[in-house]
Design an enzyme around this catalytic site. Structure first.
Site: not given
Length: 302
Positions: A179, A200, A202
């Site tokens: 990520c 990416s 979260d």
């Protein structure tokens, strides 16, 4: 107190507040402007925005530990240490106090069915494996991190002081694509800067770890190469909140006011890459002045 001191104190307090607010502003932006995107890997929808830029003031030791919920920084630092050592097993991470790879190594359906998986706890060729042992076409390996540390220790910045974990040719050999995937170090005079790229994120769960790791990576590399740390710049392409995290973020965390940034103390006896590889632990790092709200248990999507 003299007026100029009052103004200085107010300015410093405002700066602390702004730095803590950038995380919450990104969360609010996702809630307000995000678009729902299906996630095939996890089966859970994500509310998503594109492009986010964060920065961390390492020079003035404003440690970006989230204050609107209780955050556990030592696991994030332990994970970073595992990356810097080139670990490839969830068991290795557990041994140094980091549990974050248990699920991806042992519960990821696609990885469990992958013929390249070498058994329980195997992560494959991900993250630190690529950073410390990038495979060349002739079968030999390149230690990206050592090259960067060696150059910076000599005061060299060749505009390519880069460590990347992103190797598309070996995605099928690992349990998860990286990520936060690339770290670029830049030297201006005796001050070291870091620019970290993330494909990416979260945001409720991962970003808490990621921003700690950006900060610590710059602080640690500056310390062992003999430079002053400057700022760490963190660039995120896809920032998202999972559907099962949205209510807690919107109705709980975003209702809380942040506290001022704490400071991070690093053991001054850490002086080399070999030290990091051999004896350094998460207990060589200590946070001072951390004030926070109660913990929030966000769901994790594998």
């Amino acid at each position: 107190m003299p007026l100029h001191q009052v103004r200085y104190k107010t300015l410093r307090t405002t700066q602390f507040y702004i730095k803590m607010k950038q995380y919450l502003e990104l969360c609010q932006r996702i809630v307000d402007e995000g678009v729902w995107v299906e996630n095939k890997r996890t089966g859970t929808k994500c509310l998503t925005v594109i492009n986010a830029d964060l920065e961390y003031d390492v020079a003035n030791n404003k440690f970006p530990l989230i204050t609107t919920r209780k955050s556990f920084y030592k696991a994030a630092i332990a994970e970073l240490l595992g990356y810097l050592r080139g670990y490839d097993s969830a068991a290795q991470f557990r041994d140094i106090g980091c549990m974050t790879w248990n699920a991806n190594a042992n519960e990821n359906k696609a990885w469990l069915e992958n013929p390249h998986r070498r058994g329980e706890d195997d992560m494959g060729r991900v993250y630190g494996v690529q950073g410390r042992s990038w495979q060349r076409p002739d079968g030999s390996h390149l230690d990206q991190l050592k090259k960067v540390i060696d150059n910076l220790s000599k005061g060299i910045d060749d505009r390519g002081e880069i460590v990347t974990f992103y190797n598309p040719g070996e995605f099928e050999l690992g349990c998860l694509r990286p990520c936060m995937h690339t770290h670029t170090f830049s030297l201006l005079g005796d001050t070291l800067y870091l620019t970290s790229y993330q494909r990416s994120c979260d945001v409720p769960l991962g970003l808490n770890f990621n921003q700690i790791q950006c900060f610590v990576l710059l602080a640690l590399v500056a310390q062992i190469t003999g430079h002053k740390p400057g700022k760490a710049y963190h660039k995120i392409a896809n920032a998202h909140i999972y559907e099962n995290q949205l209510e807690l973020m919107r109705d709980v965390q975003l209702k809380r006011e942040p506290f001022a940034s704490p400071e991070l103390k690093i053991n001054p006896n850490i002086k080399s890459l070999e030290d990091i590889e051999t004896w350094v632990t998460k207990d060589d790092f200590e946070v001072v002045g951390y004030q926070c709200h109660d913990a929030i248990k966000y769901p994790f999507s594998v």
